[in-house]
Design a protein around this motif. Structure first.
Motif, PDB file in Angstrom:
ATOM      1  N   TYR A 154     -13.924  -6.501   2.459  1.00 23.05           N
ATOM      2  CA  TYR A 154     -12.703  -6.102   3.160  1.00 23.05           C
ATOM      3  C   TYR A 154     -11.961  -4.962   2.459  1.00 23.05           C
ATOM      4  O   TYR A 154     -11.065  -4.348   3.033  1.00 23.05           O
ATOM      5  CB  TYR A 154     -11.773  -7.297   3.405  1.00 23.05           C
ATOM      6  CG  TYR A 154     -11.121  -7.964   2.217  1.00 23.05           C
ATOM      7  CD1 TYR A 154     -10.302  -7.268   1.326  1.00 23.05           C
ATOM      8  CD2 TYR A 154     -11.254  -9.349   2.022  1.00 23.05           C
ATOM      9  CE1 TYR A 154      -9.672  -7.896   0.265  1.00 23.05           C
ATOM     10  CE2 TYR A 154     -10.627  -9.990   0.954  1.00 23.05           C
ATOM     11  CZ  TYR A 154      -9.832  -9.258   0.089  1.00 23.05           C
ATOM     12  OH  TYR A 154      -9.207  -9.895  -0.957  1.00 23.05           O
ATOM     13  N   SER A 155     -12.345  -4.646   1.210  1.00 26.84           N
ATOM     14  CA  SER A 155     -11.684  -3.553   0.487  1.00 26.84           C
ATOM     15  C   SER A 155     -11.917  -2.204   1.148  1.00 26.84           C
ATOM     16  O   SER A 155     -11.136  -1.265   0.945  1.00 26.84           O
ATOM     17  CB  SER A 155     -12.165  -3.509  -0.967  1.00 26.84           C
ATOM     18  OG  SER A 155     -11.766  -4.668  -1.659  1.00 26.84           O
ATOM     19  N   ASN A 156     -12.998  -2.102   1.929  1.00 21.26           N
ATOM     20  CA  ASN A 156     -13.276  -0.860   2.664  1.00 21.26           C
ATOM     21  C   ASN A 156     -12.291  -0.623   3.789  1.00 21.26           C
ATOM     22  O   ASN A 156     -12.140   0.503   4.257  1.00 21.26           O
ATOM     23  CB  ASN A 156     -14.691  -0.911   3.248  1.00 21.26           C
ATOM     24  CG  ASN A 156     -15.741  -0.412   2.273  1.00 21.26           C
ATOM     25  OD1 ASN A 156     -15.561   0.614   1.636  1.00 21.26           O
ATOM     26  ND2 ASN A 156     -16.829  -1.153   2.157  1.00 21.26           N
ATOM     27  N   TYR A 157     -11.636  -1.692   4.253  1.00 28.06           N
ATOM     28  CA  TYR A 157     -10.881  -1.609   5.506  1.00 28.06           C
ATOM     29  C   TYR A 157      -9.404  -1.948   5.381  1.00 28.06           C
ATOM     30  O   TYR A 157      -8.584  -1.405   6.121  1.00 28.06           O
ATOM     31  CB  TYR A 157     -11.518  -2.543   6.543  1.00 28.06           C
ATOM     32  CG  TYR A 157     -13.006  -2.328   6.707  1.00 28.06           C
ATOM     33  CD1 TYR A 157     -13.494  -1.210   7.395  1.00 28.06           C
ATOM     34  CD2 TYR A 157     -13.920  -3.198   6.131  1.00 28.06           C
ATOM     35  CE1 TYR A 157     -14.858  -0.993   7.522  1.00 28.06           C
ATOM     36  CE2 TYR A 157     -15.286  -2.994   6.253  1.00 28.06           C
ATOM     37  CZ  TYR A 157     -15.749  -1.895   6.951  1.00 28.06           C
ATOM     38  OH  TYR A 157     -17.095  -1.673   7.062  1.00 28.06           O
ATOM     39  N   LEU A 158      -9.028  -2.847   4.475  1.00 25.95           N
ATOM     40  CA  LEU A 158      -7.644  -3.303   4.400  1.00 25.95           C
ATOM     41  C   LEU A 158      -6.801  -2.397   3.514  1.00 25.95           C
ATOM     42  O   LEU A 158      -7.257  -1.930   2.470  1.00 25.95           O
ATOM     43  CB  LEU A 158      -7.575  -4.735   3.859  1.00 25.95           C
ATOM     44  CG  LEU A 158      -8.209  -5.833   4.719  1.00 25.95           C
ATOM     45  CD1 LEU A 158      -7.953  -7.199   4.085  1.00 25.95           C
ATOM     46  CD2 LEU A 158      -7.669  -5.799   6.138  1.00 25.95           C
ATOM     47  N   VAL A 159      -5.564  -2.164   3.936  1.00 21.55           N
ATOM     48  CA  VAL A 159      -4.639  -1.398   3.111  1.00 21.55           C
ATOM     49  C   VAL A 159      -4.200  -2.249   1.918  1.00 21.55           C
ATOM     50  O   VAL A 159      -4.429  -3.470   1.876  1.00 21.55           O
ATOM     51  CB  VAL A 159      -3.407  -0.939   3.927  1.00 21.55           C
ATOM     52  CG1 VAL A 159      -3.833   0.029   5.024  1.00 21.55           C
ATOM     53  CG2 VAL A 159      -2.663  -2.126   4.503  1.00 21.55           C
ATOM     54  N   LEU A 160      -3.555  -1.623   0.964  1.00 24.14           N
ATOM     55  CA  LEU A 160      -3.219  -2.289  -0.290  1.00 24.14           C
ATOM     56  C   LEU A 160      -2.320  -3.503  -0.082  1.00 24.14           C
ATOM     57  O   LEU A 160      -2.528  -4.553  -0.700  1.00 24.14           O
ATOM     58  CB  LEU A 160      -2.539  -1.288  -1.234  1.00 24.14           C
ATOM     59  CG  LEU A 160      -2.157  -1.805  -2.620  1.00 24.14           C
ATOM     60  CD1 LEU A 160      -3.397  -2.251  -3.386  1.00 24.14           C
ATOM     61  CD2 LEU A 160      -1.404  -0.732  -3.398  1.00 24.14           C
ATOM     62  N   SER A 161      -1.314  -3.389   0.768  1.00 27.57           N
ATOM     63  CA  SER A 161      -0.382  -4.501   0.956  1.00 27.57           C
ATOM     64  C   SER A 161      -1.096  -5.745   1.479  1.00 27.57           C
ATOM     65  O   SER A 161      -0.776  -6.872   1.064  1.00 27.57           O
ATOM     66  CB  SER A 161       0.743  -4.095   1.912  1.00 27.57           C
ATOM     67  OG  SER A 161       0.221  -3.693   3.173  1.00 27.57           O
ATOM     68  N   SER A 162      -2.068  -5.590   2.363  1.00 27.18           N
ATOM     69  CA  SER A 162      -2.816  -6.733   2.887  1.00 27.18           C
ATOM     70  C   SER A 162      -3.654  -7.381   1.795  1.00 27.18           C
ATOM     71  O   SER A 162      -3.750  -8.609   1.704  1.00 27.18           O
ATOM     72  CB  SER A 162      -3.714  -6.293   4.041  1.00 27.18           C
ATOM     73  OG  SER A 162      -2.956  -5.798   5.118  1.00 27.18           O
ATOM     74  N   GLN A 163      -4.278  -6.554   0.951  1.00 29.29           N
ATOM     75  CA  GLN A 163      -5.072  -7.105  -0.141  1.00 29.29           C
ATOM     76  C   GLN A 163      -4.205  -7.867  -1.141  1.00 29.29           C
ATOM     77  O   GLN A 163      -4.586  -8.952  -1.626  1.00 29.29           O
ATOM     78  CB  GLN A 163      -5.829  -5.978  -0.852  1.00 29.29           C
ATOM     79  CG  GLN A 163      -6.848  -5.273   0.037  1.00 29.29           C
ATOM     80  CD  GLN A 163      -7.799  -4.403  -0.748  1.00 29.29           C
ATOM     81  OE1 GLN A 163      -8.207  -4.746  -1.849  1.00 29.29           O
ATOM     82  NE2 GLN A 163      -8.170  -3.256  -0.173  1.00 29.29           N
ATOM     83  N   LEU A 164      -3.030  -7.338  -1.438  1.00 36.49           N
ATOM     84  CA  LEU A 164      -2.132  -8.018  -2.372  1.00 36.49           C
ATOM     85  C   LEU A 164      -1.602  -9.327  -1.789  1.00 36.49           C
ATOM     86  O   LEU A 164      -1.396 -10.304  -2.522  1.00 36.49           O
ATOM     87  CB  LEU A 164      -0.964  -7.097  -2.735  1.00 36.49           C
ATOM     88  CG  LEU A 164      -1.333  -5.865  -3.565  1.00 36.49           C
ATOM     89  CD1 LEU A 164      -0.123  -4.960  -3.752  1.00 36.49           C
ATOM     90  CD2 LEU A 164      -1.894  -6.267  -4.928  1.00 36.49           C
TER      91      LEU A 164
END
Length: 444
Positions: A404-414
């Motif tokens: 999902y790191s290819n697609y999600l922006v930073l805020s979603s990953q955090l």
């Protein structure tokens, strides 16, 4: 015997330190290196490679205990170290097909390596030395974050594009370092089953009947190890521990692959950005080493509770996530592909980025040292299956995160990291409470 066990732990840590000096540095910079390639025929993605590695890693953990049981922990680690070296050297002249094939091989090797490492560490520990040995190993292992990343910082701090010569030189040096680490693992001494290899030269094994009996015994051992792992996986404690283990996989993905890419893609850092990737890795390593020292070497007699260490890990990780959220653009995990649409809330500061790196490393060491410790206490007779499950769950979550790191922006990953951190901490506390009750201890 006691001195031999301590020497084994130090050799194990030094061997892993060298192997992962190569591999961790490689993972930290590979997406940035790939974006700088002048070879237009190369179409690989660093995130996709790491997702493949951890996907194969997770599946391979189902058979890794059987491999380690048959081959032995020492030689399992040696063979795996050779595969790690092959993966690193493939970056000296990257080709898409070799890039993904070596990703598959190293996924299998990683499962065998870490299962063997957990098994070997437990064989050289008891309930009074597990914290000390875990701390020694973890501090030495995480020293791997320092050396390769220091080279990256010194050589790349003032460049915006990585040349083919710079890339080849770095990865050949890392290849040699990885091989040296593998050779050091050959110096390990087996604590149990010292007679195992002497049977190989026994002429009676040439007798077909005895050879068949040996083969059947090996098959029974493989089947037994697999069943043991499945039974262990379904226990209450292991299911609960799967949550903090999964979180450790998510945060592993973030600090080892995503955060370095974010720093390199933050245009406000200017020409410092590429060098800051290496410096960030160094600060992550300092945090890891400090955590390993405090919660391992200074806790010789188990006076410091695991729950206290986990609680500290939660606090520092929440601080790191919030700081990263404020200073790094939201599109940075994707290389700033939508540059200008995601401005950071605060002006990006190299010092703030490095503080975040340190906090990521410190918090990660809090979780991992205590997970190693509690697995060693709960499953001293089932260390192979227990650590295979640990790496199975961790690698699945890491593979998903790299995907999902290819697609999600930073805020979603955090947000994902924060949620799993909270749930994983609660699950760990429940297991610790169950263990306390079983041991007749009082609440902390």
């Amino acid at each position: 015997m006691g001195d031999r066990k301590v020497i084994n732990v130090y050799l194990l840590g030094i061997g892993f330190m060298l192997i992962f000096t190569a591999f961790t540095t490689c993972g930290n910079i590979e997406q940035t290196v790939i974006r700088s390639l002048t070879n237009s025929s190369f179409s690989g993605s660093g995130y996709n490679s790491l997702a493949i590695i951890y996907g194969v890693f997770s599946a391979s953990n189902l058979i890794a205990p059987s491999v380690v049981a048959v081959v032995g922990p020492k030689m399992s680690m040696v063979f795996s170290g050779v595969v790690y070296s092959g993966y690193v050297v493939s970056f000296s002249k990257p080709m898409t097909w070799s890039f993904y094939i070596t990703s598959i091989f190293i996924g299998f090797a990683a499962a065998v390596l870490w299962t063997a490492q957990g098994n070997f560490l437990i064989l050289n520990s008891d309930c009074t030395t597990i914290n000390r040995n875990t701390g020694i190993f973890w501090a030495l292992l995480q020293s791997s974050m320092l050396f390769g990343n220091l080279y990256v910082y010194l050589q790349w701090r003032d460049i915006t594009l990585i040349s083919d010569h710079d890339r080849s030189t770095l990865f050949i040096v890392l290849f040699v370092i990885s091989l040296v680490g593998t050779v050091i693992l050959l110096a390990l001494k087996n604590i149990k089953h010292l007679h195992h290899h002497s049977e190989i030269n026994d002429p009676l094994l040439l007798d077909s009947r005895l050879f068949k009996e040996k083969a059947m015994s090996t098959l029974d051992q493989i089947t037994s190890e697999f069943r043991s792992m499945l039974r262990l996986f379904c226990t209450k404690n292991m299911l609960l521990l799967s949550m903090p283990i999964a979180y450790s996989g998510l945060v592993l993905t973030f600090y080892s692959g995503v955060y370095g890419t974010c720093i390199g893609a933050t245009r406000q850092f200017g020409t410092m950005a590429k060098g800051l990737i290496g410096l960030s890795g160094i600060f992550i390593g300092i945090g890891e080493i400090l955590g390993g020292g405090v919660f391992g070497l200074l806790c010789i007699n188990n006076q410091f509770r695991r729950t206290s260490a986990i609680l500290l890990g939660v606090i520092v990780h929440f601080l790191a996530f919030y700081l990263i959220f404020l200073i790094i653009p939201g599109d940075a995990p994707k290389g700033g592909a939508t540059s200008g649409h995601y401005e950071p809330y605060l002006s990006p500061s190299p010092s703030a980025a490095l503080v975040s790196s340190f906090l990521l490393g410190l918090g990660d060491s809090c979780f991992n040292t205590q997970l190693y410790s509690i697995l060693g206490i709960l499953y001293p007779q089932q260390s192979g299956p227990a650590f295979a499950i640990f790496k199975f769950v961790q690698s699945i979550s890491a593979a998903v995160a790299f995907g999902y790191s290819n697609y999600l922006v930073l805020s979603s990953q955090l947000l994902i990291l924060t949620t799993f951190c909270f749930i994983g901490t609660l699950s760990f506390f429940i297991v610790e409470k169950i263990e306390d009750n079983a041991s007749g201890l009082q609440d902390f």
